[in-house]
Design an enzyme around this catalytic site. Structure first.
Site, mmCIF file in Angstrom:
data_model
loop_
_atom_site.group_PDB
_atom_site.id
_atom_site.type_symbol
_atom_site.label_atom_id
_atom_site.label_comp_id
_atom_site.label_asym_id
_atom_site.label_seq_id
_atom_site.Cartn_x
_atom_site.Cartn_y
_atom_site.Cartn_z
ATOM 1 C CD GLU A 162 5.806 4.890 -1.930
ATOM 2 O OE1 GLU A 162 5.214 5.084 -0.851
ATOM 3 O OE2 GLU A 162 5.378 4.092 -2.773
ATOM 4 C CG ASP A 163 4.497 3.463 2.235
ATOM 5 O OD1 ASP A 163 5.023 3.340 1.101
ATOM 6 O OD2 ASP A 163 3.373 2.998 2.498
ATOM 7 N NE ARG A 207 -3.998 3.532 4.672
ATOM 8 C CZ ARG A 207 -3.259 3.116 3.641
ATOM 9 N NH1 ARG A 207 -1.948 3.208 3.709
ATOM 10 N NH2 ARG A 207 -3.808 2.616 2.556
ATOM 11 C CG ASP A 239 7.949 -5.027 -1.234
ATOM 12 O OD1 ASP A 239 8.834 -5.680 -0.663
ATOM 13 O OD2 ASP A 239 6.860 -5.526 -1.570
ATOM 14 C CG PHE A 278 2.938 -7.350 4.963
ATOM 15 C CD1 PHE A 278 3.135 -7.043 3.615
ATOM 16 C CD2 PHE A 278 1.909 -6.720 5.635
ATOM 17 C CE1 PHE A 278 2.318 -6.130 2.951
ATOM 18 C CE2 PHE A 278 1.085 -5.807 4.982
ATOM 19 C CZ PHE A 278 1.282 -5.511 3.638
HETATM 20 P P1 IMP Z 1 6.552 -2.149 -4.635
HETATM 21 O O1 IMP Z 1 6.017 -1.735 -5.954
HETATM 22 O O2 IMP Z 1 6.567 -3.629 -4.498
HETATM 23 O O3 IMP Z 1 7.895 -1.542 -4.296
HETATM 24 O O4 IMP Z 1 5.459 -1.738 -3.571
HETATM 25 C C1 IMP Z 1 5.463 -0.595 -2.863
HETATM 26 C C2 IMP Z 1 4.152 -0.450 -2.132
HETATM 27 O O5 IMP Z 1 3.705 -1.710 -1.641
HETATM 28 C C3 IMP Z 1 4.302 0.419 -0.918
HETATM 29 O O6 IMP Z 1 4.074 1.767 -1.206
HETATM 30 C C4 IMP Z 1 3.268 -0.174 0.025
HETATM 31 O O7 IMP Z 1 2.002 0.415 -0.197
HETATM 32 C C5 IMP Z 1 3.195 -1.626 -0.352
HETATM 33 N N1 IMP Z 1 4.001 -2.480 0.554
HETATM 34 C C6 IMP Z 1 5.123 -3.156 0.283
HETATM 35 N N2 IMP Z 1 5.587 -3.815 1.344
HETATM 36 C C7 IMP Z 1 4.735 -3.542 2.346
HETATM 37 C C8 IMP Z 1 4.682 -3.922 3.742
HETATM 38 O O8 IMP Z 1 5.531 -4.645 4.305
HETATM 39 N N3 IMP Z 1 3.637 -3.426 4.430
HETATM 40 C C9 IMP Z 1 2.664 -2.627 3.886
HETATM 41 N N4 IMP Z 1 2.690 -2.246 2.612
HETATM 42 C C10 IMP Z 1 3.707 -2.704 1.847
HETATM 43 MG MG MG Z 2 -0.464 -0.134 0.765
#
Ligand code: IMP
Ligand code: MG
Length: 182
Positions: A101-102, A167, A105, A154
């Protein structure tokens, strides 16, 4: 990339810092898997850049697979549930699986995804994330292999998007608040 850089507050992680960290992560993973074969799962689209750089540093056999899940829509605020837009193309039963995963969050996306994948009975299921925002966590999800813990800002670039843009930036940068607080 002037057209994107005008909206970047500052560079958080340079290309070089990311490359160095990926080498370290690949070594940790190599020590853990000890030559066993792993299904490396790229979570589209944000992980594409990280996935391809990481895979090329790994010293054990991997196969590639891809999944596309979403919880975010196009904005900067989490929706809470996960939708599988594209599922795996292989059966992961009895396989060692690493989700790449990138960014971790709130954890909502990965929590829901892990529940799904665990029910398919892989031999093991681990999570590898380039970025982690621990302050934002809403679900009990921890990455097994982590690149950088970052604060609650962000970020975009190196695969990460805002509204599908940014991206292609080669580094991770903090997006100017003015871009999403309009
Ligand atoms: P989560 O379900 O809140 O953990 O969200 C994860 C996904 O939210 C990641 O795979 C990203 O696509 C997106 N995301 C969360 N934070 C960021 C950020 O700072 N920049 C860009 N995408 C984010
Ligand atoms: Mg995204």
């Amino acid at each position: 990339m002037k057209f994107l850089e005008d909206n970047i507050e500052r560079v958080l992680l340079s290309k070089e810092e990311i490359a160095d960290k990926i080498s370290v992560m690949a070594q940790e993973m190599g020590a853990y898997y000890q030559g066993r074969e792993v299904v490396l799962v790229c979570i589209l689209k944000g992980s594409v850049t990280f996935f391809s750089d990481l895979a090329r540093e790994l010293s054990f056999p991997v196969t590639y697979d891809f999944m596309c899940v979403s919880s975010y829509g196009n904005g900067a605020v989490s929706g809470g549930s996960v939708r599988i837009n594209k599922d795996l193309s292989v059966d992961i039963t009895d396989k060692h699986v690493v989700i790449v995963e990138d960014i971790l969050d709130t954890g909502n996306t990965l929590f829901a995804l892990f529940e799904q994948l665990k029910s398919r009975r892989p031999a093991s299921l681990k999570l590898c994330c380039l970025l982690d925002k621990p302050e934002r966590r809403q679900k009990p999800v921890e990455a097994d292999f982590v690149g950088f813990c970052i604060s609650d800002e962000f970020v975009v670039g190196y695969g990460l998007d805002y509204g599908e843009q940014y991206r292609q930036l080669p580094y991770v940068g903090v997006l100017k608040r003015s871009v999403y607080e309009k």
